[in-house]
Design a protein around this motif. Structure first.
Motif, PDB file in Angstrom:
ATOM      1  N   THR A   6       0.810  -1.213   0.000  1.00 31.95           N
ATOM      2  CA  THR A   6       0.000   0.000   0.000  1.00 31.95           C
ATOM      3  C   THR A   6       0.843   1.262   0.000  1.00 31.95           C
ATOM      4  OG1 THR A   6      -0.149  -0.044   2.407  1.00 31.95           O
ATOM      5  CG2 THR A   6      -1.933  -1.111   1.176  1.00 31.95           C
ATOM      6  N   ILE A   7       2.137   1.134   0.279  1.00 27.40           N
ATOM      7  CA  ILE A   7       3.022   2.300   0.242  1.00 27.40           C
ATOM      8  C   ILE A   7       3.507   2.451  -1.192  1.00 27.40           C
ATOM      9  CG2 ILE A   7       5.072   3.413   1.180  1.00 27.40           C
ATOM     10  CD1 ILE A   7       4.859   1.452   3.557  1.00 27.40           C
ATOM     11  N   THR A   8       3.247   3.609  -1.771  1.00 29.20           N
ATOM     12  CA  THR A   8       3.582   3.828  -3.176  1.00 29.20           C
ATOM     13  C   THR A   8       4.385   5.110  -3.348  1.00 29.20           C
ATOM     14  OG1 THR A   8       1.516   5.014  -3.582  1.00 29.20           O
ATOM     15  CG2 THR A   8       1.497   2.625  -3.971  1.00 29.20           C
ATOM     16  N   THR A   9       5.001   5.225  -4.512  1.00 30.68           N
ATOM     17  CA  THR A   9       5.759   6.431  -4.827  1.00 30.68           C
ATOM     18  C   THR A   9       4.829   7.637  -4.810  1.00 30.68           C
ATOM     19  OG1 THR A   9       5.452   5.997  -7.179  1.00 30.68           O
ATOM     20  CG2 THR A   9       7.536   5.262  -6.195  1.00 30.68           C
ATOM     21  N   GLY A  11       5.448  10.561  -6.613  1.00 29.18           N
ATOM     22  CA  GLY A  11       5.426  11.310  -7.872  1.00 29.18           C
ATOM     23  C   GLY A  11       5.860  12.743  -7.688  1.00 29.18           C
ATOM     24  N   ALA A  12       6.599  13.004  -6.618  1.00 28.06           N
ATOM     25  CA  ALA A  12       7.028  14.372  -6.309  1.00 28.06           C
ATOM     26  C   ALA A  12       8.446  14.665  -6.782  1.00 28.06           C
ATOM     27  CB  ALA A  12       6.938  14.607  -4.801  1.00 28.06           C
ATOM     28  N   THR A  13       9.203  13.637  -7.099  1.00 21.54           N
ATOM     29  CA  THR A  13      10.617  13.828  -7.407  1.00 21.54           C
ATOM     30  C   THR A  13      10.822  14.047  -8.893  1.00 21.54           C
ATOM     31  OG1 THR A  13      11.178  12.385  -5.568  1.00 21.54           O
ATOM     32  CG2 THR A  13      12.914  12.823  -7.162  1.00 21.54           C
ATOM     33  N   THR A  14      11.555  15.110  -9.209  1.00 21.86           N
ATOM     34  CA  THR A  14      11.899  15.427 -10.589  1.00 21.86           C
ATOM     35  C   THR A  14      13.393  15.173 -10.787  1.00 21.86           C
ATOM     36  OG1 THR A  14      12.304  17.740 -10.037  1.00 21.86           O
ATOM     37  CG2 THR A  14      10.082  17.169 -10.773  1.00 21.86           C
ATOM     38  N   PHE A  15      13.776  15.034 -12.051  1.00 22.33           N
ATOM     39  CA  PHE A  15      15.193  14.859 -12.355  1.00 22.33           C
ATOM     40  C   PHE A  15      15.460  15.278 -13.789  1.00 22.33           C
ATOM     41  CE2 PHE A  15      13.081  10.920 -13.348  1.00 22.33           C
ATOM     42  CZ  PHE A  15      13.693  10.441 -14.493  1.00 22.33           C
ATOM     43  N   ALA A  16      16.723  15.317 -14.163  1.00 20.63           N
ATOM     44  CA  ALA A  16      17.216  15.738 -15.477  1.00 20.63           C
ATOM     45  C   ALA A  16      17.065  17.247 -15.648  1.00 20.63           C
ATOM     46  CB  ALA A  16      16.541  14.967 -16.609  1.00 20.63           C
ATOM     47  N   GLN A  17      17.897  17.971 -14.916  1.00 17.80           N
ATOM     48  CA  GLN A  17      17.888  19.435 -15.018  1.00 17.80           C
ATOM     49  C   GLN A  17      18.261  19.842 -16.428  1.00 17.80           C
ATOM     50  OE1 GLN A  17      20.223  21.533 -12.126  1.00 17.80           O
ATOM     51  NE2 GLN A  17      20.127  23.432 -13.274  1.00 17.80           N
ATOM     52  N   LEU A  28       8.960  11.405 -11.533  1.00 20.10           N
ATOM     53  CA  LEU A  28       8.555  10.030 -11.263  1.00 20.10           C
ATOM     54  C   LEU A  28       7.041   9.920 -11.268  1.00 20.10           C
ATOM     55  CD1 LEU A  28      11.547   9.663 -10.266  1.00 20.10           C
ATOM     56  CD2 LEU A  28      10.561   7.969  -8.759  1.00 20.10           C
ATOM     57  N   SER A  29       6.558   8.762 -11.605  1.00 19.62           N
ATOM     58  CA  SER A  29       5.118   8.496 -11.569  1.00 19.62           C
ATOM     59  C   SER A  29       4.692   8.178 -10.142  1.00 19.62           C
ATOM     60  CB  SER A  29       4.771   7.306 -12.457  1.00 19.62           C
ATOM     61  OG  SER A  29       5.029   7.607 -13.803  1.00 19.62           O
ATOM     62  N   LYS A  76      18.770   7.625  -8.266  1.00 20.65           N
ATOM     63  CA  LYS A  76      18.670   8.495  -7.095  1.00 20.65           C
ATOM     64  C   LYS A  76      17.271   9.098  -6.980  1.00 20.65           C
ATOM     65  CE  LYS A  76      20.632  12.557  -4.795  1.00 20.65           C
ATOM     66  NZ  LYS A  76      19.359  12.848  -4.170  1.00 20.65           N
ATOM     67  N   ALA A  77      16.692   9.499  -8.096  1.00 24.16           N
ATOM     68  CA  ALA A  77      15.342  10.068  -8.070  1.00 24.16           C
ATOM     69  C   ALA A  77      14.327   9.054  -7.541  1.00 24.16           C
ATOM     70  CB  ALA A  77      14.945  10.547  -9.467  1.00 24.16           C
ATOM     71  N   VAL A  78      14.455   7.806  -7.966  1.00 22.04           N
ATOM     72  CA  VAL A  78      13.548   6.762  -7.477  1.00 22.04           C
ATOM     73  C   VAL A  78      13.710   6.602  -5.970  1.00 22.04           C
ATOM     74  CG1 VAL A  78      12.985   4.302  -7.557  1.00 22.04           C
ATOM     75  CG2 VAL A  78      13.468   5.529  -9.688  1.00 22.04           C
ATOM     76  N   ILE A  79      14.946   6.514  -5.500  1.00 23.17           N
ATOM     77  CA  ILE A  79      15.196   6.338  -4.070  1.00 23.17           C
ATOM     78  C   ILE A  79      14.693   7.542  -3.277  1.00 23.17           C
ATOM     79  CG2 ILE A  79      17.014   6.166  -2.318  1.00 23.17           C
ATOM     80  CD1 ILE A  79      18.513   4.379  -4.395  1.00 23.17           C
ATOM     81  N   ASP A  80      14.907   8.750  -3.795  1.00 22.05           N
ATOM     82  CA  ASP A  80      14.411   9.952  -3.109  1.00 22.05           C
ATOM     83  C   ASP A  80      12.887   9.938  -2.993  1.00 22.05           C
ATOM     84  OD1 ASP A  80      17.023  10.832  -2.895  1.00 22.05           O
ATOM     85  OD2 ASP A  80      16.826  12.406  -4.419  1.00 22.05           O
ATOM     86  N   ASP A  81      12.208   9.529  -4.063  1.00 20.12           N
ATOM     87  CA  ASP A  81      10.749   9.503  -4.032  1.00 20.12           C
ATOM     88  C   ASP A  81      10.233   8.427  -3.079  1.00 20.12           C
ATOM     89  OD1 ASP A  81       8.711  11.110  -5.779  1.00 20.12           O
ATOM     90  OD2 ASP A  81       7.822   9.126  -5.495  1.00 20.12           O
TER      91      ASP A  81
END
Length: 95
Positions: A6-9, A11-17, A28-29, A76-81
């Motif tokens: 039930t714990i999901t991403t 979708g707040a993390t952005t990447f590729a400046q 991220l989705s 890193k973006a996935v882990i941050d999210d």
């Protein structure tokens, strides 16, 4: 710690400046189970590690280095999210 489905991403993390400062190309989705997201991050970082090793040997390694950079940035973006989702859960917000 057992990761619940039930714990999901978030979708707040952005990447590729790109372009202007603080402008990013990707986000991220939301809604991906964190266990799936962490498995994907592990795969991304594994590829990045192999590519950085390749980039230290041989000729024309600039492409390997940049590809590894992008893979590392995605991992890193996935882990941050996922971290955001877990901290929100721990604090009693949302899921």
């Amino acid at each position: 710690m057992r990761l619940q489905a039930t714990i999901t991403t978030q979708g707040a993390t952005t990447f590729a400046q790109c372009g202007k400062p603080n402008q990013t190309l990707f986000r991220l989705s939301a809604g991906v189970p964190v266990s799936d997201a962490l498995e994907y991050a592990s795969d991304l970082l594994s590829c990045a590690n192999r590519m950085t090793l390749q980039a230290t040997h041989g000729e024309n390694t600039e492409q390997c280095a940049m590809a590894a950079h992008y893979l590392g940035e995605m991992g890193k973006a996935v882990i941050d999210d996922v971290t955001t989702a877990l901290l929100r859960m721990e604090a009693g917000h949302d899921k």
